[in-house]
Design a protein around this motif. Sequence first.
Motif, PDB file in Angstrom:
ATOM      1  N   PRO A  57     -58.436  11.321 -17.464  1.00  0.00           N
ATOM      2  CA  PRO A  57     -58.659  12.457 -18.375  1.00  0.00           C
ATOM      3  C   PRO A  57     -58.976  13.767 -17.657  1.00  0.00           C
ATOM      4  N   MET A  58     -59.466  13.700 -16.396  1.00  0.00           N
ATOM      5  CA  MET A  58     -59.680  14.930 -15.646  1.00  0.00           C
ATOM      6  C   MET A  58     -58.380  15.721 -15.578  1.00  0.00           C
ATOM      7  N   TRP A  59     -57.295  15.004 -15.283  1.00  0.00           N
ATOM      8  CA  TRP A  59     -55.997  15.677 -15.140  1.00  0.00           C
ATOM      9  C   TRP A  59     -55.455  16.105 -16.490  1.00  0.00           C
ATOM     10  N   PHE A  60     -55.680  15.288 -17.529  1.00  0.00           N
ATOM     11  CA  PHE A  60     -55.248  15.681 -18.872  1.00  0.00           C
ATOM     12  C   PHE A  60     -55.948  16.977 -19.275  1.00  0.00           C
ATOM     13  N   THR A  61     -57.252  17.029 -18.978  1.00  0.00           N
ATOM     14  CA  THR A  61     -58.017  18.235 -19.305  1.00  0.00           C
ATOM     15  C   THR A  61     -57.492  19.422 -18.523  1.00  0.00           C
ATOM     16  N   MET A  62     -57.245  19.205 -17.238  1.00  0.00           N
ATOM     17  CA  MET A  62     -56.749  20.300 -16.419  1.00  0.00           C
ATOM     18  C   MET A  62     -55.431  20.836 -16.983  1.00  0.00           C
ATOM     19  N   ILE A  63     -54.502  19.934 -17.302  1.00  0.00           N
ATOM     20  CA  ILE A  63     -53.200  20.371 -17.806  1.00  0.00           C
ATOM     21  C   ILE A  63     -53.360  21.087 -19.153  1.00  0.00           C
ATOM     22  N   SER A  64     -54.244  20.578 -20.030  1.00  0.00           N
ATOM     23  CA  SER A  64     -54.447  21.254 -21.314  1.00  0.00           C
ATOM     24  C   SER A  64     -54.961  22.673 -21.113  1.00  0.00           C
ATOM     25  N   LEU A  65     -55.943  22.809 -20.209  1.00  0.00           N
ATOM     26  CA  LEU A  65     -56.519  24.131 -19.985  1.00  0.00           C
ATOM     27  C   LEU A  65     -55.498  25.064 -19.336  1.00  0.00           C
ATOM     28  N   LEU A  66     -54.681  24.508 -18.444  1.00  0.00           N
ATOM     29  CA  LEU A  66     -53.655  25.346 -17.815  1.00  0.00           C
ATOM     30  C   LEU A  66     -52.611  25.766 -18.841  1.00  0.00           C
ATOM     31  N   PHE A  67     -52.334  24.881 -19.789  1.00  0.00           N
ATOM     32  CA  PHE A  67     -51.402  25.216 -20.862  1.00  0.00           C
ATOM     33  C   PHE A  67     -51.974  26.372 -21.686  1.00  0.00           C
ATOM     34  N   ILE A  68     -53.259  26.288 -22.023  1.00  0.00           N
ATOM     35  CA  ILE A  68     -53.924  27.380 -22.750  1.00  0.00           C
ATOM     36  C   ILE A  68     -53.831  28.668 -21.942  1.00  0.00           C
ATOM     37  N   SER A  69     -54.075  28.540 -20.629  1.00  0.00           N
ATOM     38  CA  SER A  69     -54.007  29.707 -19.746  1.00  0.00           C
ATOM     39  C   SER A  69     -52.620  30.336 -19.774  1.00  0.00           C
ATOM     40  N   CYS A  70     -51.590  29.491 -19.704  1.00  0.00           N
ATOM     41  CA  CYS A  70     -50.201  29.968 -19.672  1.00  0.00           C
ATOM     42  C   CYS A  70     -49.858  30.681 -20.977  1.00  0.00           C
ATOM     43  N   ILE A  71     -50.199  30.055 -22.116  1.00  0.00           N
ATOM     44  CA  ILE A  71     -49.904  30.646 -23.428  1.00  0.00           C
ATOM     45  C   ILE A  71     -50.587  32.004 -23.571  1.00  0.00           C
ATOM     46  N   ASN A  72     -51.859  32.063 -23.155  1.00  0.00           N
ATOM     47  CA  ASN A  72     -52.594  33.315 -23.305  1.00  0.00           C
ATOM     48  C   ASN A  72     -52.098  34.386 -22.346  1.00  0.00           C
ATOM     49  N   SER A  73     -51.553  33.967 -21.205  1.00  0.00           N
ATOM     50  CA  SER A  73     -50.954  34.946 -20.296  1.00  0.00           C
ATOM     51  C   SER A  73     -49.714  35.563 -20.939  1.00  0.00           C
ATOM     52  N   ILE A  74     -48.903  34.729 -21.588  1.00  0.00           N
ATOM     53  CA  ILE A  74     -47.725  35.240 -22.298  1.00  0.00           C
ATOM     54  C   ILE A  74     -48.178  36.212 -23.385  1.00  0.00           C
ATOM     55  N   LEU A  75     -49.202  35.808 -24.154  1.00  0.00           N
ATOM     56  CA  LEU A  75     -49.715  36.664 -25.229  1.00  0.00           C
ATOM     57  C   LEU A  75     -50.227  37.987 -24.667  1.00  0.00           C
ATOM     58  N   TYR A  76     -50.863  37.917 -23.476  1.00  0.00           N
ATOM     59  CA  TYR A  76     -51.363  39.167 -22.893  1.00  0.00           C
ATOM     60  C   TYR A  76     -50.220  40.114 -22.576  1.00  0.00           C
TER      61      TYR A  76
END
Lengths: 203, 76
Positions: A24-43
Amino acid sequence: MLFINPNNLLFLDETVRNLNFHVPMWFTMISLLFISCINSILYLRTNKIKYDIIASRSAEVAVLFGLMGLATGSFWARFSWGDWWTDDYKLNGAAIGELMYLAYLILRNSVEDPGKRARLSSVYSIMAFPLFLVFAWILPKMAANSMHPGSGDTVGFNQYPLNNNLRMTFYPAVLGWILMGWWITSLQIRNKYITLKLESDED
Amino acid sequence: MKIRSLLSLSLTLLTGQTFAQTKENLFYSNGKIYVVVAVISIIFTGIVTYLILLDRRLKRTEKELRDKFDKKGSKD
């Protein structure tokens, strides 16, 4: 629940329980990176600093979870494969991915101007996310051989003859760790909002 | 004096063969359950360390807030 016994798999023995922590450490990391990527696009689309804050804080917490994933994996490897680190596509790919996002944090710290920093790191984050998936997930899966479950010729845990006891804890664990990661991220985001508000009030 | 002897004792334990041996045996014992304990400890340490860093950032924010209100109070 605590006393349900999962199958003790071959040489993994009781350490199969690490499935509820290391993975789950990696699942969490990927989820957070996905959030990061989406918000970068939104920015980049809206130019609102709010999205840059969410993107950067979630990437930061993702790096923390990645580090814990590497450390726990290394420890698990020492007592099931016999070495702290093996020359494996999965291990090296994950390490490269981790380094990419460490570079992201350093990049952010090195740019003074907030607008420039937000634009630059957004572009970096959008490019880094697919690369992270390629290095840590797709390439190891395509590799001819790998010791790591779920990559190369080694099957994932869902292919093992498990009884369902392991699943009963694994899925809630994944959900719980992802929520934990997002909670820590949200604390950072809220703190940053207050700081920004204070700064804007001073002007 | 006491601290120094404790330090030297822990150093010999850390570097000594006997300690390494017992450590190995511990992690291989009881179906390697202590590997799971170690993994959970690593995660606990990681999260707590990060939360302490977060706490320090919050302290800075609180200080800024306090300073701001102090300034405001003196004006009124």
